[in-house]
Design a protein around this motif. Structure first.
Motif, PDB file in Angstrom:
ATOM      1  N   HIS A   1      44.548  38.703  35.434  1.00 52.51           N
ATOM      2  CA  HIS A   1      43.270  38.785  36.128  1.00 52.51           C
ATOM      3  C   HIS A   1      42.228  39.483  35.263  1.00 52.51           C
ATOM      4  CE1 HIS A   1      45.145  37.497  39.843  1.00 52.51           C
ATOM      5  NE2 HIS A   1      46.085  38.374  39.615  1.00 52.51           N
ATOM      6  N   TRP A   2      41.015  39.012  35.389  1.00 51.26           N
ATOM      7  CA  TRP A   2      39.875  39.663  34.767  1.00 51.26           C
ATOM      8  C   TRP A   2      39.108  40.325  35.894  1.00 51.26           C
ATOM      9  CZ3 TRP A   2      38.302  39.307  29.520  1.00 51.26           C
ATOM     10  CH2 TRP A   2      39.171  38.554  28.715  1.00 51.26           C
ATOM     11  N   LEU A   3      38.948  41.631  35.841  1.00 51.61           N
ATOM     12  CA  LEU A   3      38.222  42.387  36.855  1.00 51.61           C
ATOM     13  C   LEU A   3      36.860  42.721  36.280  1.00 51.61           C
ATOM     14  CD1 LEU A   3      41.122  44.756  37.973  1.00 51.61           C
ATOM     15  CD2 LEU A   3      40.604  42.438  38.734  1.00 51.61           C
ATOM     16  N   VAL A   4      35.814  42.157  36.875  1.00 46.43           N
ATOM     17  CA  VAL A   4      34.473  42.265  36.300  1.00 46.43           C
ATOM     18  C   VAL A   4      33.469  42.715  37.348  1.00 46.43           C
ATOM     19  CG1 VAL A   4      34.939  40.506  34.557  1.00 46.43           C
ATOM     20  CG2 VAL A   4      33.974  39.823  36.752  1.00 46.43           C
ATOM     21  N   GLY A   5      32.342  43.228  36.887  1.00 48.07           N
ATOM     22  CA  GLY A   5      31.245  43.598  37.770  1.00 48.07           C
ATOM     23  C   GLY A   5      30.436  42.361  38.149  1.00 48.07           C
ATOM     24  N   SER A   6      29.469  42.560  39.014  1.00 48.07           N
ATOM     25  CA  SER A   6      28.681  41.443  39.536  1.00 48.07           C
ATOM     26  C   SER A   6      27.846  40.740  38.469  1.00 48.07           C
ATOM     27  CB  SER A   6      27.784  41.924  40.673  1.00 48.07           C
ATOM     28  OG  SER A   6      26.900  42.917  40.187  1.00 48.07           O
TER      29      SER A   6
ATOM     30  N   VAL B   1      39.469  35.336  37.784  1.00 51.03           N
ATOM     31  CA  VAL B   1      38.396  36.324  37.745  1.00 51.03           C
ATOM     32  C   VAL B   1      38.218  36.952  39.122  1.00 51.03           C
ATOM     33  CG1 VAL B   1      35.935  36.680  37.308  1.00 51.03           C
ATOM     34  CG2 VAL B   1      37.229  35.046  35.920  1.00 51.03           C
ATOM     35  N   ARG B   2      38.163  38.285  39.160  1.00 44.37           N
ATOM     36  CA  ARG B   2      37.881  39.034  40.384  1.00 44.37           C
ATOM     37  C   ARG B   2      36.570  39.775  40.161  1.00 44.37           C
ATOM     38  NH1 ARG B   2      41.403  36.107  41.275  1.00 44.37           N
ATOM     39  NH2 ARG B   2      43.489  36.519  42.014  1.00 44.37           N
TER      40      ARG B   2
ATOM     41  N   ALA C   1      35.020  47.772  39.531  1.00 44.14           N
ATOM     42  CA  ALA C   1      35.985  46.981  38.754  1.00 44.14           C
ATOM     43  C   ALA C   1      36.916  47.900  37.971  1.00 44.14           C
ATOM     44  CB  ALA C   1      35.243  46.032  37.811  1.00 44.14           C
ATOM     45  N   TRP C   2      36.349  48.955  37.370  1.00 41.26           N
ATOM     46  CA  TRP C   2      37.157  49.914  36.599  1.00 41.26           C
ATOM     47  C   TRP C   2      38.155  50.628  37.506  1.00 41.26           C
ATOM     48  CZ3 TRP C   2      38.404  50.867  31.829  1.00 41.26           C
ATOM     49  CH2 TRP C   2      38.973  52.080  31.503  1.00 41.26           C
ATOM     50  N   LYS C   3      37.701  51.023  38.691  1.00 42.07           N
ATOM     51  CA  LYS C   3      38.594  51.708  39.629  1.00 42.07           C
ATOM     52  C   LYS C   3      39.750  50.796  40.040  1.00 42.07           C
ATOM     53  CE  LYS C   3      38.570  54.318  43.914  1.00 42.07           C
ATOM     54  NZ  LYS C   3      37.761  54.826  45.015  1.00 42.07           N
ATOM     55  N   ALA C   4      39.445  49.534  40.307  1.00 44.47           N
ATOM     56  CA  ALA C   4      40.495  48.577  40.675  1.00 44.47           C
ATOM     57  C   ALA C   4      41.467  48.371  39.521  1.00 44.47           C
ATOM     58  CB  ALA C   4      39.861  47.253  41.088  1.00 44.47           C
ATOM     59  N   ALA C   5      40.951  48.289  38.303  1.00 47.04           N
ATOM     60  CA  ALA C   5      41.809  48.112  37.134  1.00 47.04           C
ATOM     61  C   ALA C   5      42.721  49.315  36.950  1.00 47.04           C
ATOM     62  CB  ALA C   5      40.958  47.895  35.888  1.00 47.04           C
ATOM     63  N   THR C   6      42.195  50.508  37.167  1.00 49.37           N
ATOM     64  CA  THR C   6      43.007  51.720  37.043  1.00 49.37           C
ATOM     65  C   THR C   6      44.136  51.710  38.061  1.00 49.37           C
ATOM     66  OG1 THR C   6      41.084  52.951  36.251  1.00 49.37           O
ATOM     67  CG2 THR C   6      42.933  54.245  37.066  1.00 49.37           C
ATOM     68  N   GLN C   7      43.839  51.281  39.281  1.00 47.91           N
ATOM     69  CA  GLN C   7      44.876  51.212  40.315  1.00 47.91           C
ATOM     70  C   GLN C   7      45.961  50.215  39.928  1.00 47.91           C
ATOM     71  OE1 GLN C   7      43.965  54.164  41.792  1.00 47.91           O
ATOM     72  NE2 GLN C   7      45.081  53.188  43.433  1.00 47.91           N
ATOM     73  N   VAL C   8      45.568  49.073  39.382  1.00 56.58           N
ATOM     74  CA  VAL C   8      46.551  48.064  38.984  1.00 56.58           C
ATOM     75  C   VAL C   8      47.420  48.590  37.856  1.00 56.58           C
ATOM     76  CG1 VAL C   8      46.832  45.782  37.924  1.00 56.58           C
ATOM     77  CG2 VAL C   8      45.203  46.103  39.778  1.00 56.58           C
ATOM     78  N   MET C   9      46.817  49.281  36.890  1.00 57.66           N
ATOM     79  CA  MET C   9      47.595  49.808  35.767  1.00 57.66           C
ATOM     80  C   MET C   9      48.601  50.850  36.208  1.00 57.66           C
ATOM     81  SD  MET C   9      45.010  49.992  32.520  1.00 57.66           S
ATOM     82  CE  MET C   9      43.933  51.183  33.254  1.00 57.66           C
ATOM     83  N   ARG C  10      48.301  51.558  37.279  1.00 56.17           N
ATOM     84  CA  ARG C  10      49.223  52.590  37.763  1.00 56.17           C
ATOM     85  C   ARG C  10      50.378  52.012  38.559  1.00 56.17           C
ATOM     86  NH1 ARG C  10      45.352  57.601  39.590  1.00 56.17           N
ATOM     87  NH2 ARG C  10      44.635  58.072  37.504  1.00 56.17           N
ATOM     88  N   THR C  11      50.313  50.738  38.916  1.00 57.69           N
ATOM     89  CA  THR C  11      51.379  50.083  39.656  1.00 57.69           C
ATOM     90  C   THR C  11      52.330  49.456  38.644  1.00 57.69           C
ATOM     91  OG1 THR C  11      49.796  49.575  41.389  1.00 57.69           O
ATOM     92  CG2 THR C  11      51.868  48.360  41.432  1.00 57.69           C
ATOM     93  N   PRO C  12      53.573  49.937  38.551  1.00 55.33           N
ATOM     94  CA  PRO C  12      54.472  49.474  37.493  1.00 55.33           C
ATOM     95  C   PRO C  12      54.759  47.976  37.525  1.00 55.33           C
ATOM     96  CG  PRO C  12      55.599  50.967  39.000  1.00 55.33           C
ATOM     97  CD  PRO C  12      54.164  50.936  39.403  1.00 55.33           C
TER      98      PRO C  12
END
Length: 78
Positions: A11-16, A39-40, A48-59
């Protein structure tokens, strides 16, 4: 962009700004031929950064915990 432990880029997590066809983000996605389903879009880059950080913390979804270093906040009192 968020990758998985198996090396795929899911997934690509991007701003508006990615919705603007003339933006740098939009041009990069087109250049790399990223499918729209990958694309999300979030309200802004911070979200987008906050969502990416959450995904990275999920093993299961992000990078292995051994490679991820969470942010460290230091408070200095005088």
């Amino acid at each position: 962009m968020v990758g998985s432990p198996r090396g795929r880029r899911d997934h690509w997590l991007v701003g508006s700004s990615a919705t603007d066809s003339l933006s740098d983000t939009s041009r990069l996605l087109r250049l790399l031929r990223v499918q729209e389903s990958q694309v999300r879009v979030f309200a802004n880059q911070t979200a987008a950064w906050k969502a990416a950080t959450q995904v990275m913390r999920t093993p299961d979804d992000g990078i292995p915990r051994s490679r991820f270093r969470p942010p460290i906040h230091v408070s200095i009192w005088s």
